[in-house]
Design a protein around this motif. Structure first.
Motif, PDB file in Angstrom:
ATOM      1  N   ALA A  22       0.846  -1.203   0.000  1.00  9.74           N
ATOM      2  CA  ALA A  22       0.000   0.000   0.000  1.00  9.74           C
ATOM      3  C   ALA A  22       0.877   1.246   0.000  1.00  9.74           C
ATOM      4  N   ASP A  23       0.455   2.274  -0.706  1.00  7.08           N
ATOM      5  CA  ASP A  23       1.215   3.534  -0.811  1.00  7.08           C
ATOM      6  C   ASP A  23       2.621   3.314  -1.357  1.00  7.08           C
ATOM      7  N   ASP A  24       2.751   2.464  -2.379  1.00  8.57           N
ATOM      8  CA  ASP A  24       4.047   2.173  -2.997  1.00  8.57           C
ATOM      9  C   ASP A  24       4.496   3.376  -3.827  1.00  8.57           C
ATOM     10  N   MET A  25       5.417   4.144  -3.303  1.00 11.41           N
ATOM     11  CA  MET A  25       5.875   5.372  -3.955  1.00 11.41           C
ATOM     12  C   MET A  25       6.631   5.087  -5.260  1.00 11.41           C
ATOM     13  N   ILE A  26       7.359   3.988  -5.311  1.00 12.16           N
ATOM     14  CA  ILE A  26       8.098   3.652  -6.530  1.00 12.16           C
ATOM     15  C   ILE A  26       7.122   3.311  -7.653  1.00 12.16           C
ATOM     16  N   ALA A  27       6.112   2.512  -7.358  1.00 14.77           N
ATOM     17  CA  ALA A  27       5.104   2.172  -8.368  1.00 14.77           C
ATOM     18  C   ALA A  27       4.389   3.426  -8.853  1.00 14.77           C
ATOM     19  N   GLN A  28       4.055   4.319  -7.942  1.00 16.34           N
ATOM     20  CA  GLN A  28       3.392   5.564  -8.337  1.00 16.34           C
ATOM     21  C   GLN A  28       4.306   6.411  -9.212  1.00 16.34           C
ATOM     22  N   ARG A  29       5.576   6.477  -8.864  1.00 16.65           N
ATOM     23  CA  ARG A  29       6.533   7.254  -9.666  1.00 16.65           C
ATOM     24  C   ARG A  29       6.669   6.666 -11.072  1.00 16.65           C
ATOM     25  N   LEU A  30       6.673   5.346 -11.188  1.00 18.68           N
ATOM     26  CA  LEU A  30       6.736   4.715 -12.509  1.00 18.68           C
ATOM     27  C   LEU A  30       5.519   5.113 -13.345  1.00 18.68           C
ATOM     28  N   ARG A  31       4.350   5.100 -12.736  1.00 16.36           N
ATOM     29  CA  ARG A  31       3.143   5.530 -13.462  1.00 16.36           C
ATOM     30  C   ARG A  31       3.251   6.998 -13.867  1.00 16.36           C
ATOM     31  N   ASP A  32       3.775   7.838 -12.970  1.00 19.61           N
ATOM     32  CA  ASP A  32       3.945   9.263 -13.278  1.00 19.61           C
ATOM     33  C   ASP A  32       4.913   9.476 -14.436  1.00 19.61           C
ATOM     34  N   LEU A  33       5.907   8.595 -14.568  1.00 15.90           N
ATOM     35  CA  LEU A  33       6.895   8.708 -15.639  1.00 15.90           C
ATOM     36  C   LEU A  33       6.368   8.227 -16.997  1.00 15.90           C
ATOM     37  N   GLY A  34       5.198   7.581 -16.996  1.00 14.96           N
ATOM     38  CA  GLY A  34       4.617   7.162 -18.266  1.00 14.96           C
ATOM     39  C   GLY A  34       4.442   5.675 -18.443  1.00 14.96           C
ATOM     40  N   ARG A  67      16.574  -3.486 -11.745  1.00 12.55           N
ATOM     41  CA  ARG A  67      15.763  -4.649 -12.122  1.00 12.55           C
ATOM     42  C   ARG A  67      14.571  -4.798 -11.191  1.00 12.55           C
ATOM     43  N   SER A  68      14.749  -4.507  -9.903  1.00 10.15           N
ATOM     44  CA  SER A  68      13.642  -4.628  -8.952  1.00 10.15           C
ATOM     45  C   SER A  68      12.522  -3.646  -9.273  1.00 10.15           C
ATOM     46  N   GLU A  69      12.861  -2.473  -9.801  1.00 10.11           N
ATOM     47  CA  GLU A  69      11.843  -1.498 -10.202  1.00 10.11           C
ATOM     48  C   GLU A  69      11.147  -1.957 -11.481  1.00 10.11           C
ATOM     49  N   ALA A  70      11.933  -2.417 -12.453  1.00 11.93           N
ATOM     50  CA  ALA A  70      11.367  -2.887 -13.719  1.00 11.93           C
ATOM     51  C   ALA A  70      10.486  -4.123 -13.519  1.00 11.93           C
ATOM     52  N   ALA A  71      10.770  -4.899 -12.487  1.00 14.10           N
ATOM     53  CA  ALA A  71       9.978  -6.104 -12.212  1.00 14.10           C
ATOM     54  C   ALA A  71       8.558  -5.759 -11.778  1.00 14.10           C
ATOM     55  N   ARG A  72       8.308  -4.527 -11.379  1.00 15.59           N
ATOM     56  CA  ARG A  72       6.955  -4.105 -10.972  1.00 15.59           C
ATOM     57  C   ARG A  72       6.063  -3.824 -12.180  1.00 15.59           C
ATOM     58  N   VAL A  73       6.664  -3.715 -13.360  1.00 20.99           N
ATOM     59  CA  VAL A  73       5.912  -3.377 -14.566  1.00 20.99           C
ATOM     60  C   VAL A  73       5.585  -4.650 -15.342  1.00 20.99           C
ATOM     61  N   SER A  74       4.297  -4.951 -15.474  1.00 21.55           N
ATOM     62  CA  SER A  74       3.851  -6.083 -16.287  1.00 21.55           C
ATOM     63  C   SER A  74       3.700  -5.633 -17.726  1.00 21.55           C
ATOM     64  N   VAL A  75       4.230  -6.436 -18.642  1.00 18.86           N
ATOM     65  CA  VAL A  75       4.170  -6.115 -20.068  1.00 18.86           C
ATOM     66  C   VAL A  75       3.678  -7.323 -20.848  1.00 18.86           C
ATOM     67  N   ARG A  76       3.288  -7.074 -22.077  1.00 19.14           N
ATOM     68  CA  ARG A  76       2.908  -8.156 -23.000  1.00 19.14           C
ATOM     69  C   ARG A  76       3.556  -7.847 -24.336  1.00 19.14           C
ATOM     70  N   TRP A  77       3.688  -8.870 -25.146  1.00 26.57           N
ATOM     71  CA  TRP A  77       4.230  -8.662 -26.483  1.00 26.57           C
ATOM     72  C   TRP A  77       3.254  -7.822 -27.293  1.00 26.57           C
ATOM     73  N   PRO A  78       3.764  -6.942 -28.148  1.00 29.59           N
ATOM     74  CA  PRO A  78       2.845  -6.148 -28.986  1.00 29.59           C
ATOM     75  C   PRO A  78       2.102  -7.061 -29.948  1.00 29.59           C
ATOM     76  N   GLU A  79       0.888  -6.671 -30.244  1.00 27.40           N
ATOM     77  CA  GLU A  79       0.086  -7.450 -31.198  1.00 27.40           C
ATOM     78  C   GLU A  79       0.615  -7.225 -32.589  1.00 27.40           C
ATOM     79  N   ALA A  80       0.609  -8.265 -33.405  1.00 25.72           N
ATOM     80  CA  ALA A  80       1.098  -8.162 -34.776  1.00 25.72           C
ATOM     81  C   ALA A  80       0.183  -7.258 -35.590  1.00 25.72           C
ATOM     82  N   ALA A  81       0.798  -6.486 -36.461  1.00 27.77           N
ATOM     83  CA  ALA A  81       0.012  -5.594 -37.330  1.00 27.77           C
ATOM     84  C   ALA A  81      -0.763  -6.442 -38.325  1.00 27.77           C
ATOM     85  N   ALA A  82      -2.013  -6.113 -38.521  1.00 27.25           N
ATOM     86  CA  ALA A  82      -2.869  -6.899 -39.424  1.00 27.25           C
ATOM     87  C   ALA A  82      -2.694  -6.474 -40.857  1.00 27.25           C
TER      88      ALA A  82
END
Length: 82
Positions: A22-34, A67-82
């Motif tokens: 709760a109140d994870d400042m690093i996660a909030q900062r990552l969201r603020d950065l984009g 790496r510990s900061e980047a591990a908080r960000v969930s990503v997926r592969w981009p969808e292939a262009a149709a």
């Protein structure tokens, strides 16, 4: 998949930033950065010692993240262009 698990040079799309507690400042900062849902990201480089830090690019902006900061960000592969 986590942003920290991407191979060097790979692109992905942000799904979400996961709060470690709760109140994870690093996660909030990552969201603020984009690191928001739907934003394309790319892992540009890994540091020489223990692959830390990671150089991440969002748009034309680059960030060095632990790496510990980047591990908080969930990503997926981009969808292939149709």
């Amino acid at each position: 998949m986590r942003l920290s698990d991407l191979p060097k040079g790979a692109s992905a799309v942000v799904e979400q930033v996961n709060d470690a507690h709760a109140d994870d400042m690093i996660a909030q900062r990552l969201r603020d950065l984009g690191f928001v849902e739907g934003e394309p990201v790319r892992l540009v480089a890994r540091g020489p010692i223990g692959a830390d830090p990671l150089l991440i690019q969002i748009g034309s902006t680059r960030f060095a993240l632990r790496r510990s900061e980047a591990a908080r960000v969930s990503v997926r592969w981009p969808e292939a262009a149709a």
